[in-house]
Design a protein around this motif. Sequence first.
Motif, PDB file in Angstrom:
ATOM      1  N   LYS A   1       0.840  -1.198   0.000  1.00  0.00           N
ATOM      2  CA  LYS A   1       0.000   0.000   0.000  1.00  0.00           C
ATOM      3  C   LYS A   1       0.881   1.256   0.000  1.00  0.00           C
ATOM      4  O   LYS A   1       1.844   1.340   0.754  1.00  0.00           O
ATOM      5  N   THR A   2       0.545   2.198  -0.868  1.00  0.00           N
ATOM      6  CA  THR A   2       1.299   3.439  -0.931  1.00  0.00           C
ATOM      7  C   THR A   2       0.641   4.489  -0.043  1.00  0.00           C
ATOM      8  O   THR A   2      -0.569   4.461   0.180  1.00  0.00           O
TER       9      THR A   2
ATOM     10  N   THR B   1       3.533   9.576  -2.643  1.00  0.00           N
ATOM     11  CA  THR B   1       3.440   8.523  -3.666  1.00  0.00           C
ATOM     12  C   THR B   1       1.981   8.197  -3.962  1.00  0.00           C
ATOM     13  O   THR B   1       1.587   8.073  -5.119  1.00  0.00           O
ATOM     14  N   HIS B   2       1.181   8.075  -2.914  1.00  0.00           N
ATOM     15  CA  HIS B   2      -0.252   7.799  -3.090  1.00  0.00           C
ATOM     16  C   HIS B   2      -0.932   8.936  -3.855  1.00  0.00           C
ATOM     17  O   HIS B   2      -1.726   8.694  -4.769  1.00  0.00           O
TER      18      HIS B   2
ATOM     19  N   ALA C   1      -3.521  10.923  -8.658  1.00  0.00           N
ATOM     20  CA  ALA C   1      -3.647  11.955  -9.691  1.00  0.00           C
ATOM     21  C   ALA C   1      -3.519  11.339 -11.075  1.00  0.00           C
ATOM     22  O   ALA C   1      -4.250  11.693 -12.008  1.00  0.00           O
ATOM     23  N   GLY C   2      -2.615  10.388 -11.225  1.00  0.00           N
ATOM     24  CA  GLY C   2      -2.452   9.698 -12.506  1.00  0.00           C
ATOM     25  C   GLY C   2      -3.711   8.940 -12.914  1.00  0.00           C
ATOM     26  O   GLY C   2      -4.126   8.978 -14.070  1.00  0.00           O
ATOM     27  N   TYR C   3      -4.327   8.247 -11.948  1.00  0.00           N
ATOM     28  CA  TYR C   3      -5.570   7.528 -12.241  1.00  0.00           C
ATOM     29  C   TYR C   3      -6.686   8.505 -12.624  1.00  0.00           C
ATOM     30  O   TYR C   3      -7.491   8.232 -13.523  1.00  0.00           O
TER      31      TYR C   3
END
Length: 118
Positions: A3-4, A8-9, A14-16
């Motif tokens: 789990k991040t 990093t999370h 944001a990428g998703y």
Amino acid sequence: MEKTTGLTHFIKSAGYSIQGLKSAIKYEAAFRHELAAGLILIPAALYLANDKFEMALMIGSYLIVLVTELLNSALEAVVDRIGSERHELSGRAKDQGSAAVFVAIANCVMIWLILLIF
């Protein structure tokens, strides 16, 4: 799977989110139409609003339409993934998602009319 957390999370999330926006633009005509409306509505709100509160209401009501359309599109994708046969519950879910978009658009229109006419 590890789990991040923290930064990093946030970066992965944001990428998703960006992936989701790109897919909505690519596959959802209604979302593209509503984005195009924003090219008119956001500058109009900046010009027509009497103060920051009105501007926030006008732009916020428009953004609610986009949020609702994204949720409706996600719902439709899940229903379509489950199966292509016609089922009463699938139809009801899709109709209610569409109704949510309709209510969001009606909300946006009413807010704009109230602020601009009254």
